[in-house]
Design a protein around this motif. Structure first.
Motif, PDB file in Angstrom:
ATOM      1  N   ASN A   1      -7.226   4.941  -0.732  1.00 51.48           N
ATOM      2  CA  ASN A   1      -7.582   3.618  -1.235  1.00 51.48           C
ATOM      3  C   ASN A   1      -6.369   2.698  -1.294  1.00 51.48           C
ATOM      4  O   ASN A   1      -6.456   1.583  -1.819  1.00 51.48           O
ATOM      5  CB  ASN A   1      -8.223   3.732  -2.621  1.00 51.48           C
TER       6      ASN A   1
ATOM      7  N   GLU B   1      -3.719   2.825  -3.056  1.00 47.36           N
ATOM      8  CA  GLU B   1      -3.081   2.644  -4.360  1.00 47.36           C
ATOM      9  C   GLU B   1      -1.706   3.297  -4.416  1.00 47.36           C
ATOM     10  O   GLU B   1      -1.461   4.320  -3.777  1.00 47.36           O
ATOM     11  CB  GLU B   1      -3.980   3.223  -5.460  1.00 47.36           C
TER      12      GLU B   1
ATOM     13  N   VAL C   1     -10.981  -2.546  -0.167  1.00 43.97           N
ATOM     14  CA  VAL C   1     -11.748  -1.424  -0.726  1.00 43.97           C
ATOM     15  C   VAL C   1     -13.072  -1.921  -1.308  1.00 43.97           C
ATOM     16  O   VAL C   1     -14.098  -1.229  -1.234  1.00 43.97           O
ATOM     17  CB  VAL C   1     -10.919  -0.660  -1.773  1.00 43.97           C
ATOM     18  N   ASP C   2     -13.080  -3.112  -1.863  1.00 42.26           N
ATOM     19  CA  ASP C   2     -14.333  -3.689  -2.360  1.00 42.26           C
ATOM     20  C   ASP C   2     -15.345  -3.857  -1.234  1.00 42.26           C
ATOM     21  O   ASP C   2     -16.558  -3.803  -1.465  1.00 42.26           O
ATOM     22  CB  ASP C   2     -14.068  -5.057  -3.009  1.00 42.26           C
TER      23      ASP C   2
ATOM     24  N   LYS D   1      -6.684  -8.471   6.387  1.00 41.12           N
ATOM     25  CA  LYS D   1      -7.808  -7.722   5.827  1.00 41.12           C
ATOM     26  C   LYS D   1      -8.349  -6.715   6.846  1.00 41.12           C
ATOM     27  O   LYS D   1      -8.625  -5.563   6.506  1.00 41.12           O
ATOM     28  CB  LYS D   1      -8.911  -8.680   5.387  1.00 41.12           C
TER      29      LYS D   1
ATOM     30  N   LYS E   1     -14.998   2.642  -1.950  1.00 42.75           N
ATOM     31  CA  LYS E   1     -13.936   3.489  -2.450  1.00 42.75           C
ATOM     32  C   LYS E   1     -14.092   4.922  -1.956  1.00 42.75           C
ATOM     33  O   LYS E   1     -15.202   5.452  -1.919  1.00 42.75           O
ATOM     34  CB  LYS E   1     -13.914   3.467  -3.992  1.00 42.75           C
TER      35      LYS E   1
ATOM     36  N   ALA F   1       0.841  -1.204   0.000  1.00 46.23           N
ATOM     37  CA  ALA F   1       0.000   0.000   0.000  1.00 46.23           C
ATOM     38  C   ALA F   1       0.874   1.251   0.000  1.00 46.23           C
ATOM     39  O   ALA F   1       2.060   1.200   0.323  1.00 46.23           O
ATOM     40  CB  ALA F   1      -0.940   0.013   1.214  1.00 46.23           C
TER      41      ALA F   1
ATOM     42  N   LEU G   1      -0.993  -5.521  -4.557  1.00 45.70           N
ATOM     43  CA  LEU G   1      -2.106  -4.653  -4.172  1.00 45.70           C
ATOM     44  C   LEU G   1      -3.402  -5.444  -3.965  1.00 45.70           C
ATOM     45  O   LEU G   1      -4.477  -4.856  -3.834  1.00 45.70           O
ATOM     46  CB  LEU G   1      -2.327  -3.573  -5.235  1.00 45.70           C
ATOM     47  N   SER G   2      -3.300  -6.766  -3.920  1.00 40.88           N
ATOM     48  CA  SER G   2      -4.504  -7.589  -3.783  1.00 40.88           C
ATOM     49  C   SER G   2      -5.249  -7.320  -2.482  1.00 40.88           C
ATOM     50  O   SER G   2      -6.486  -7.335  -2.442  1.00 40.88           O
ATOM     51  CB  SER G   2      -4.148  -9.070  -3.883  1.00 40.88           C
TER      52      SER G   2
ATOM     53  N   VAL H   1      -5.345  -4.434  -0.587  1.00 41.26           N
ATOM     54  CA  VAL H   1      -6.093  -3.171  -0.582  1.00 41.26           C
ATOM     55  C   VAL H   1      -7.292  -3.242  -1.513  1.00 41.26           C
ATOM     56  O   VAL H   1      -8.354  -2.685  -1.223  1.00 41.26           O
ATOM     57  CB  VAL H   1      -5.186  -1.963  -0.923  1.00 41.26           C
ATOM     58  N   LYS H   2      -7.145  -3.936  -2.636  1.00 44.13           N
ATOM     59  CA  LYS H   2      -8.276  -4.060  -3.564  1.00 44.13           C
ATOM     60  C   LYS H   2      -9.409  -4.849  -2.932  1.00 44.13           C
ATOM     61  O   LYS H   2     -10.590  -4.490  -3.046  1.00 44.13           O
ATOM     62  CB  LYS H   2      -7.820  -4.731  -4.855  1.00 44.13           C
ATOM     63  N   GLU H   3      -9.055  -5.917  -2.238  1.00 45.91           N
ATOM     64  CA  GLU H   3     -10.058  -6.743  -1.566  1.00 45.91           C
ATOM     65  C   GLU H   3     -10.781  -5.954  -0.486  1.00 45.91           C
ATOM     66  O   GLU H   3     -12.013  -6.019  -0.358  1.00 45.91           O
ATOM     67  CB  GLU H   3      -9.362  -7.971  -0.967  1.00 45.91           C
TER      68      GLU H   3
END
Length: 367
Positions: A320, A322, A360-361, A266, A365, A132, A353-354, A356-358
């Motif tokens: 987020n 990113e 944020v979903d 998470k 966002k 992150a 980045l898996s 943070v993507k998980e």
């Protein structure tokens, strides 16, 4: 503040992220050893990111860096606790012991800054992930940018006017050097056109400006603001003029934390991002309870004066999580072209980045 305090503040500002010299043993300020790290993680319900049934400890290498704002805010506002996560802060002198501790899973999360030394550690077998954002410049308000001597304002009007001048930069083959190079390219100058002055102490940069032994410097907050207030230097342009997407620091995660303790990770990341969002609300959007956030920052960092937090340019933190991945690759290639990288490194295998993507979903966002 005394000069040595400013020097210490900078070290903690980039902290562990400089990854350049010998390291001391870790010390902690709270928490206990990891609990149940090898057992399946149970939650109190089947809902996404429900609190863990049994609290789990996450060890974070952080010692007062301003870019650790998300950690401090999440801790003080109870976001970690809300998910059943206990945070244990430990400190290291630098990477010699910190990075191997992260790779071994003894430390779950840490901070890293772009440098040839950092990339070399990974290339030589230190298995860590960049997970992150932990520091970038905010457009038009960079916390890490150039200043010039106040008496040279009429002489230096553009970056092209750096030609023939002495410019202080804190590192060679690290992110400072990369930003310096981008400035030269922007100005149409070469390294032969400007005198590069290696000066690791940012406090010394300000003193050297005062004695007129250097003409400009790539300086950092809060010394940018302090030197301006003391009529030593003036801010010159903004680093985003020529390096708009420079990734300065990254949150690092251990493979064990990311893979074997995924449910804990998470929840940790959700709390961290909520803290970063509060930070952005306060310092970027100028809304929310800014005074509360300033109180937290004065508690956990070396900058203890609330008025300073009202005036300085702050570290950019992506709400987020990113990162500027393409820029990480560009910096790596810059060090490699300079002959500072030993071995090859596939950045795509290091950046992950898996998580943070998980998260944020799940939490949504931030716009």
């Amino acid at each position: 503040m005394e000069k040595h305090v400013w020097k210490w503040m900078f070290v903690s500002f980039l902290s562990i992220v400089l990854v350049l010299s010998a390291c001391s043993s870790p010390s902690s300020d709270s928490g206990s050893s990891k609990e149940g790290e090898d057992k399946p993680v149970a939650t109190t319900s089947d809902k996404p990111l429900a609190p863990l049934k049994e609290p789990a400890t996450v060890v974070v290498a952080e010692d007062g860096s301003a870019s650790g704002a998300g950690f401090y805010i999440a801790k003080e506002k109870g976001y970690f606790e809300e998910y059943g996560v206990k945070v244990k802060f430990v400190s290291f002198g630098n990477s010699d012991e910190m990075l191997p501790a992260v790779a071994a899973g003894e430390v779950d999360v840490a901070g890293g800054i772009s440098s040839a030394s950092f990339f070399n550690s990974i290339a030589q077998g230190i298995d860590i992930r960049m997970i992150a954002d932990k520091g970038h410049n905010i457009k038009g308000d960079s916390y890490f940018s150039f200043v010039i001597r106040k008496d040279l304002q009429d002489e230096i009007k553009s970056y092209e006017d750096f030609k023939g001048k002495k410019v202080a930069v804190s590192t060679k083959n690290a992110v400072d050097d990369y930003i310096y190079q981008k400035m030269l390219e922007h100005a149409g100058l070469t390294r032969d056109d400007v005198e590069f002055v290696l000066m690791s102490d940012f406090g010394n940069m300000m003193s050297s400006m005062g004695t007129k032994t250097v003409d400009a410097a790539l300086q950092i907050e809060p010394l940018i603001t302090k030197g301006t207030d003391e009529n030593i230097h003036v801010r010159f342009g903004d680093a985003t003029d020529f390096a708009p997407k420079a990734q300065i620091a990254m949150v690092l995660g251990s493979p064990k934390f990311m893979d074997e303790r995924r449910e804990v990770a998470k929840r940790f990341m959700a709390a961290y991002l909520r803290g970063v969002r509060d930070y952005n609300d306060a310092f970027v959007k100028d809304k929310g309870n800014k005074q509360e956030i300033i109180e937290i920052m004065t508690k956990h960092t070396a900058v203890k004066d609330p008025k300073v937090w009202e005036n300085v340019a702050v570290t950019g933190l992506n709400p987020n999580g990113e990162m500027f991945v393409d820029n990480i690759k560009e910096q790596y290639e810059f060090y490699k072209e300079n002959g500072a990288i030993k071995g090859d490194l596939d950045i795509d295998k290091v950046v992950d980045l898996s998580l943070v993507k998980e998260v944020v979903d799940i939490i949504g966002k931030y716009e």
